[in-house]
Design a protein around this motif. Structure first.
Motif, PDB file in Angstrom:
ATOM      1  N   UNK A 148       0.812  -1.218   0.000  1.00 34.85           N
ATOM      2  CA  UNK A 148       0.000   0.000   0.000  1.00 34.85           C
ATOM      3  C   UNK A 148       0.848   1.272   0.000  1.00 34.85           C
ATOM      4  N   UNK A 149       2.126   1.130   0.340  1.00 36.78           N
ATOM      5  CA  UNK A 149       3.032   2.279   0.350  1.00 36.78           C
ATOM      6  C   UNK A 149       3.417   2.657  -1.076  1.00 36.78           C
ATOM      7  N   UNK A 150       3.773   3.919  -1.247  1.00 37.02           N
ATOM      8  CA  UNK A 150       4.331   4.355  -2.524  1.00 37.02           C
ATOM      9  C   UNK A 150       5.665   3.642  -2.737  1.00 37.02           C
ATOM     10  N   UNK A 151       5.998   3.352  -3.981  1.00 30.06           N
ATOM     11  CA  UNK A 151       7.257   2.665  -4.262  1.00 30.06           C
ATOM     12  C   UNK A 151       8.469   3.522  -3.927  1.00 30.06           C
ATOM     13  N   UNK A 152       8.258   4.813  -3.714  1.00 34.67           N
ATOM     14  CA  UNK A 152       9.372   5.686  -3.339  1.00 34.67           C
ATOM     15  C   UNK A 152       9.585   5.720  -1.821  1.00 34.67           C
ATOM     16  N   UNK A 153       8.623   5.212  -1.059  1.00 35.22           N
ATOM     17  CA  UNK A 153       8.762   5.199   0.404  1.00 35.22           C
ATOM     18  C   UNK A 153       9.705   4.089   0.842  1.00 35.22           C
ATOM     19  N   UNK A 154      10.438   4.342   1.907  1.00 33.17           N
ATOM     20  CA  UNK A 154      11.418   3.392   2.431  1.00 33.17           C
ATOM     21  C   UNK A 154      10.824   2.622   3.606  1.00 33.17           C
ATOM     22  N   UNK A 155      11.093   1.314   3.667  1.00 33.09           N
ATOM     23  CA  UNK A 155      10.652   0.461   4.767  1.00 33.09           C
ATOM     24  C   UNK A 155      11.870  -0.181   5.407  1.00 33.09           C
ATOM     25  N   UNK A 156      11.996  -0.006   6.709  1.00 37.21           N
ATOM     26  CA  UNK A 156      13.084  -0.607   7.484  1.00 37.21           C
ATOM     27  C   UNK A 156      12.458  -1.667   8.388  1.00 37.21           C
ATOM     28  N   UNK A 157      13.011  -2.893   8.360  1.00 34.04           N
ATOM     29  CA  UNK A 157      12.414  -4.000   9.106  1.00 34.04           C
ATOM     30  C   UNK A 157      13.430  -4.655  10.047  1.00 34.04           C
ATOM     31  N   UNK A 158      12.906  -5.295  11.105  1.00 30.85           N
ATOM     32  CA  UNK A 158      13.749  -6.055  12.022  1.00 30.85           C
ATOM     33  C   UNK A 158      12.967  -7.219  12.611  1.00 30.85           C
ATOM     34  N   UNK A 159      13.673  -8.335  12.770  1.00 32.79           N
ATOM     35  CA  UNK A 159      13.164  -9.504  13.469  1.00 32.79           C
ATOM     36  C   UNK A 159      14.381 -10.272  13.960  1.00 32.79           C
TER      37      UNK A 159
END
Length: 67
Positions: A23-34
């Motif tokens: 659902x995010x714009x392709x220009x938005x950045x996503x940072x993940x952790x697990x």
């Protein structure tokens, strides 16, 4: 915001963050952790082409890289 963070890619978190990334714009950045590195790498591979995704080394790093 243009920078989002997500902590926890378990049984509930994984499908939720997939929906978020789509659902995010392709220009938005996503940072993940697990704590499970394999699930992080699987997510990045599965979501390639959806926009920038980075793997953090801690939940603190996710908070620092998110808005």
């Amino acid at each position: 915001p243009s920078k989002f963070g997500w902590v926890g890619l378990g049984a509930m978190g994984y499908p939720m963050v997939i929906q978020l990334r789509r659902k995010m714009s392709k220009s938005n950045h996503l940072c993940i952790f697990d704590i499970n590195r394999a699930v992080l790498e699987r997510f990045v591979e599965e979501m390639s082409g959806e926009g920038p995704i980075s793997i953090a080394s801690s939940s603190k790093e996710v908070a620092e890289k998110s808005v």
